[in-house]
Design a protein around this motif. Structure first.
Motif, PDB file in Angstrom:
ATOM      1  N   LEU A 183       0.955  -1.301  -0.007  1.00  0.00           N
ATOM      2  CA  LEU A 183       0.059  -0.038  -0.119  1.00  0.00           C
ATOM      3  C   LEU A 183       1.004   1.273   0.208  1.00  0.00           C
ATOM      4  CD1 LEU A 183      -3.027   0.699   0.324  1.00  0.00           C
ATOM      5  CD2 LEU A 183      -2.406   1.199   2.877  1.00  0.00           C
ATOM      6  N   LYS A 184       1.133   1.952  -0.982  1.00  0.00           N
ATOM      7  CA  LYS A 184       1.578   3.306  -0.966  1.00  0.00           C
ATOM      8  C   LYS A 184       1.016   4.317  -2.057  1.00  0.00           C
ATOM      9  CE  LYS A 184       5.347   1.572  -4.161  1.00  0.00           C
ATOM     10  NZ  LYS A 184       4.967   0.490  -4.490  1.00  0.00           N
ATOM     11  N   TRP A 185       1.374   5.597  -1.832  1.00  0.00           N
ATOM     12  CA  TRP A 185       0.794   6.604  -2.630  1.00  0.00           C
ATOM     13  C   TRP A 185       1.316   6.586  -4.091  1.00  0.00           C
ATOM     14  CZ3 TRP A 185      -3.355   9.564  -3.219  1.00  0.00           C
ATOM     15  CH2 TRP A 185      -3.388  10.464  -4.333  1.00  0.00           C
ATOM     16  N   ASN A 186       0.663   6.704  -5.123  1.00  0.00           N
ATOM     17  CA  ASN A 186       1.207   6.705  -6.400  1.00  0.00           C
ATOM     18  C   ASN A 186       0.758   7.935  -7.074  1.00  0.00           C
ATOM     19  OD1 ASN A 186       1.430   6.451  -9.340  1.00  0.00           O
ATOM     20  ND2 ASN A 186       1.010   4.334  -9.354  1.00  0.00           N
ATOM     21  N   GLU A 187       1.874   8.985  -6.992  1.00  0.00           N
ATOM     22  CA  GLU A 187       1.777  10.244  -7.483  1.00  0.00           C
ATOM     23  C   GLU A 187       1.256  10.380  -8.857  1.00  0.00           C
ATOM     24  OE1 GLU A 187       2.868  12.611  -5.263  1.00  0.00           O
ATOM     25  OE2 GLU A 187       1.739  14.032  -6.755  1.00  0.00           O
ATOM     26  N   LYS A 188       1.722   9.383  -9.893  1.00  0.00           N
ATOM     27  CA  LYS A 188       1.532   9.622 -11.168  1.00  0.00           C
ATOM     28  C   LYS A 188      -0.162   9.266 -11.291  1.00  0.00           C
ATOM     29  CE  LYS A 188       3.286   7.385 -15.253  1.00  0.00           C
ATOM     30  NZ  LYS A 188       4.358   6.449 -15.450  1.00  0.00           N
ATOM     31  N   ARG A 189      -0.514   8.098 -10.488  1.00  0.00           N
ATOM     32  CA  ARG A 189      -2.204   7.845 -10.895  1.00  0.00           C
ATOM     33  C   ARG A 189      -3.074   8.716  -9.929  1.00  0.00           C
ATOM     34  NH1 ARG A 189      -4.670   3.236  -9.725  1.00  0.00           N
ATOM     35  NH2 ARG A 189      -3.591   2.773  -7.949  1.00  0.00           N
ATOM     36  N   GLY A 190      -2.490   9.479  -8.936  1.00  0.00           N
ATOM     37  CA  GLY A 190      -3.295   9.998  -7.950  1.00  0.00           C
ATOM     38  C   GLY A 190      -4.046   9.207  -7.180  1.00  0.00           C
ATOM     39  N   HIS A 191      -3.557   7.906  -6.727  1.00  0.00           N
ATOM     40  CA  HIS A 191      -4.520   7.104  -6.045  1.00  0.00           C
ATOM     41  C   HIS A 191      -3.288   6.251  -5.267  1.00  0.00           C
ATOM     42  CE1 HIS A 191      -8.332   7.872  -7.819  1.00  0.00           C
ATOM     43  NE2 HIS A 191      -7.692   7.540  -9.170  1.00  0.00           N
ATOM     44  N   TYR A 192      -3.794   5.650  -4.376  1.00  0.00           N
ATOM     45  CA  TYR A 192      -2.974   4.558  -3.542  1.00  0.00           C
ATOM     46  C   TYR A 192      -2.880   3.378  -4.304  1.00  0.00           C
ATOM     47  CZ  TYR A 192      -2.551   7.317   0.694  1.00  0.00           C
ATOM     48  OH  TYR A 192      -2.186   8.400   1.508  1.00  0.00           O
ATOM     49  N   ASP A 193      -1.675   2.617  -4.658  1.00  0.00           N
ATOM     50  CA  ASP A 193      -1.510   1.475  -5.058  1.00  0.00           C
ATOM     51  C   ASP A 193      -1.753   0.415  -3.866  1.00  0.00           C
ATOM     52  OD1 ASP A 193      -0.899   2.217  -7.596  1.00  0.00           O
ATOM     53  OD2 ASP A 193       1.342   2.327  -7.226  1.00  0.00           O
ATOM     54  N   PHE A 194      -2.416  -0.749  -4.255  1.00  0.00           N
ATOM     55  CA  PHE A 194      -2.331  -1.785  -3.090  1.00  0.00           C
ATOM     56  C   PHE A 194      -2.310  -2.992  -3.560  1.00  0.00           C
ATOM     57  CE2 PHE A 194      -6.799  -2.945  -4.461  1.00  0.00           C
ATOM     58  CZ  PHE A 194      -7.218  -1.834  -4.959  1.00  0.00           C
ATOM     59  N   GLY A 195      -2.035  -4.068  -2.663  1.00  0.00           N
ATOM     60  CA  GLY A 195      -1.473  -5.467  -2.932  1.00  0.00           C
ATOM     61  C   GLY A 195      -2.800  -6.126  -3.761  1.00  0.00           C
ATOM     62  N   GLU A 196      -2.304  -7.527  -4.209  1.00  0.00           N
ATOM     63  CA  GLU A 196      -3.151  -8.342  -4.805  1.00  0.00           C
ATOM     64  C   GLU A 196      -4.015  -9.037  -3.749  1.00  0.00           C
ATOM     65  OE1 GLU A 196      -4.671 -10.482  -8.033  1.00  0.00           O
ATOM     66  OE2 GLU A 196      -3.251  -8.756  -8.064  1.00  0.00           O
ATOM     67  N   ILE A 197      -5.446  -8.876  -3.966  1.00  0.00           N
ATOM     68  CA  ILE A 197      -6.272  -9.655  -3.126  1.00  0.00           C
ATOM     69  C   ILE A 197      -6.342 -11.115  -3.580  1.00  0.00           C
ATOM     70  CG2 ILE A 197      -8.881 -10.002  -3.132  1.00  0.00           C
ATOM     71  CD1 ILE A 197      -9.305  -6.991  -3.530  1.00  0.00           C
ATOM     72  N   ASP A 198      -6.562 -12.046  -2.396  1.00  0.00           N
ATOM     73  CA  ASP A 198      -6.474 -13.519  -2.394  1.00  0.00           C
ATOM     74  C   ASP A 198      -7.739 -13.940  -3.092  1.00  0.00           C
ATOM     75  OD1 ASP A 198      -6.224 -16.077  -1.982  1.00  0.00           O
ATOM     76  OD2 ASP A 198      -5.986 -15.876  -0.051  1.00  0.00           O
ATOM     77  N   TRP A 199      -7.760 -13.915  -4.318  1.00  0.00           N
ATOM     78  CA  TRP A 199      -9.082 -14.387  -5.016  1.00  0.00           C
ATOM     79  C   TRP A 199      -9.592 -15.746  -4.710  1.00  0.00           C
ATOM     80  CZ3 TRP A 199     -11.713 -10.452  -5.897  1.00  0.00           C
ATOM     81  CH2 TRP A 199     -11.217  -9.148  -6.269  1.00  0.00           C
TER      82      TRP A 199
END
Lengths: 95, 331
Positions: free
Chosen positions: B266-282
């Protein structure tokens, strides 16, 4: 395990004194008395009403959307029925 | 009884595959495109009707089953204040279920049929409610994250093309706001408490964070019905868009509580203007949907038991109504 469906009642609420009753939803009940109780429990948990009407859904008769053009379009071109159609000079004052 | 009322029955019926049906379908889509709501007695494609019945009944079932995890804590609430709040919230969930059943019935499926499908396992409900509420902190986390995720979904649904569903959602969103706020307030209290309370808070969030993200459903790429639902404006935003909105809103709220969210990616992505987050355990997601979550059986069994335990009340009410109807006939 299926059982028979209880009659459906439409619920109308008057939210404040002076306002019309407005449709809120529906409840299933065996008679009007219990329909009112169910409507009270379900639709007035947050002071939404000071008066409840319930009416059996099959007692409501609705216009058919297919008839909408013949029923409602005739009103579309009668702008002279609205006060804004008439030009009244400002100096006449509020009318 | 449903079906004999002109406020619900669609009056125009066209033969499947006929030119008349094609024209009705064009007019229907034109209304949707112009953001005109569809009402119960308007013509609609059968697939639209089916999709809505499935989605609305699942939604209503989720509210009904959703009463269970929190219901177990009512008698264990630490204060009278928390107890009356929790009671009101659980009562609201029941009410929300009823609003949505009421809306779904306008599509021509009786409430009994929908509830039968819940009891027999034919109908699904949100997989989040197959997780247990293990600690008191869960009462806060459920309000903050689970209701928060639900609100994110429901705000979008309030703009859905089907009038009765949209109106039920407007009503529900107003009430859900209380649910989320009371939960977050509860967590603030814990966050200012003893170390034990802080640990309980963190443990609860660690457990419920990922299942909350799963509430938005499969990734857009794996969500086959999404495109049609978007075209019909039953769905206004995609699963991944809503999930992203929820993550973005939650990060700051977690920080305020002084806790971490259990995702190293989980970390801020300046380029997207959103937080990136990890893969969900589908794999877990689909496993719980299939019925293998920690509480699936218990939840459905409780629904069945409540129905069976209430049988005598319904029988008595029916006998009473019959007796009084007979009296009125005689008078």
């Amino acid at each position: 395990m299926s059982e028979k469906n209880w009659p459906l009642y439409e619920v109308f609420l008057r939210s404040r004194a002076g306002l019309d009753h407005k449709h809120a939803g529906s409840v299933h009940a065996l008679d009007a008395e219990t329909a009112l109780e169910a409507a009270r429990d379900l639709y007035t948990r947050r002071q939404e009403g000071i008066s409840i009407w319930v009416v059996k859904s099959n007692h409501v008769h609705a216009s058919d959307p297919v008839d909408n053009p013949s029923l409602f379009e005739p009103a579309d071109d009668k702008i002279y029925r609205h006060p804004t159609f008439y030009d009244i000079p400002d100096e006449v004052g509020k009318m | 009884m449903y079906g004999d009322t002109s406020i619900q029955k669609p009056m125009k019926i066209a033969k499947s595959g006929s030119p008349e049906e094609a024209e009705l379908e064009r007019n229907f889509q034109a209304k949707i495109d112009a953001d005109i709501k569809i009402e119960a007695n308007d013509w609609m494609p059968e697939a639209y009707r089916k999709t809505l019945v499935r989605q609305m009944s699942q939604h209503a079932h989720s509210e009904i089953v959703g009463m269970q995890p929190e219901g177990t804590w009512v008698t264990r609430a630490p204060s009278l204040r928390r107890k009356v709040i929790l009671l009101a919230k659980v009562q609201d969930e029941g009410g929300h279920g009823m609003y949505i059943y009421s809306g779904a019935e306008t599509l021509g499926t009786s409430r009994e049929t929908m509830l039968d499908d819940l009891r027999t396992g034919k109908a699904k409900y949100s997989s989040i409610f197959n997780y247990p509420a293990l600690s008191w902190a869960d009462m806060g986390t459920i309000g903050w994250l689970v209701d928060g995720a639900a609100i994110t979904n429901q705000v979008a649904l309030a703009r859905c093309s089907y009038g009765p569903y949209s109106r039920a959602m407007v009503r529900i969103c107003k009430e859900e706001s209380f649910h989320q706020r009371q939960g977050y307030e509860l967590l603030i209290t814990l966050s200012k408490g003893t170390q034990e309370q802080k640990d309980m808070l963190q443990e609860s969030v660690n457990r419920l964070w990922w299942p909350s993200l799963m509430m938005f459903g499969p990734c857009d790429d794996d969500s086959p019905h999404s495109a049609q639902s978007m075209k019909w404006k039953i769905k206004r935003k995609s699963n991944d868009t809503l999930r992203q909105e929820f993550v973005d809103a939650s990060v700051g709220q977690a920080k305020f509580l002084g806790i971490t969210l259990p995702d190293p990616d989980l970390k801020w992505n300046e380029k997207r203007g959103h937080y990136d987050f990890g893969e969900i355990d589908w794999a877990e997601f689909y496993d719980v949907i299939k019925g293998n979550g920690p509480c699936n059986r218990e939840r459905v069994n409780n629904v069945i038991k409540a129905h069976e335990d209430g049988a005598w009340v319904r029988t008595a009410a029916e006998a009473y109504a019959e007796k009084h109807a007979a009296k009125e006939d005689a008078a």
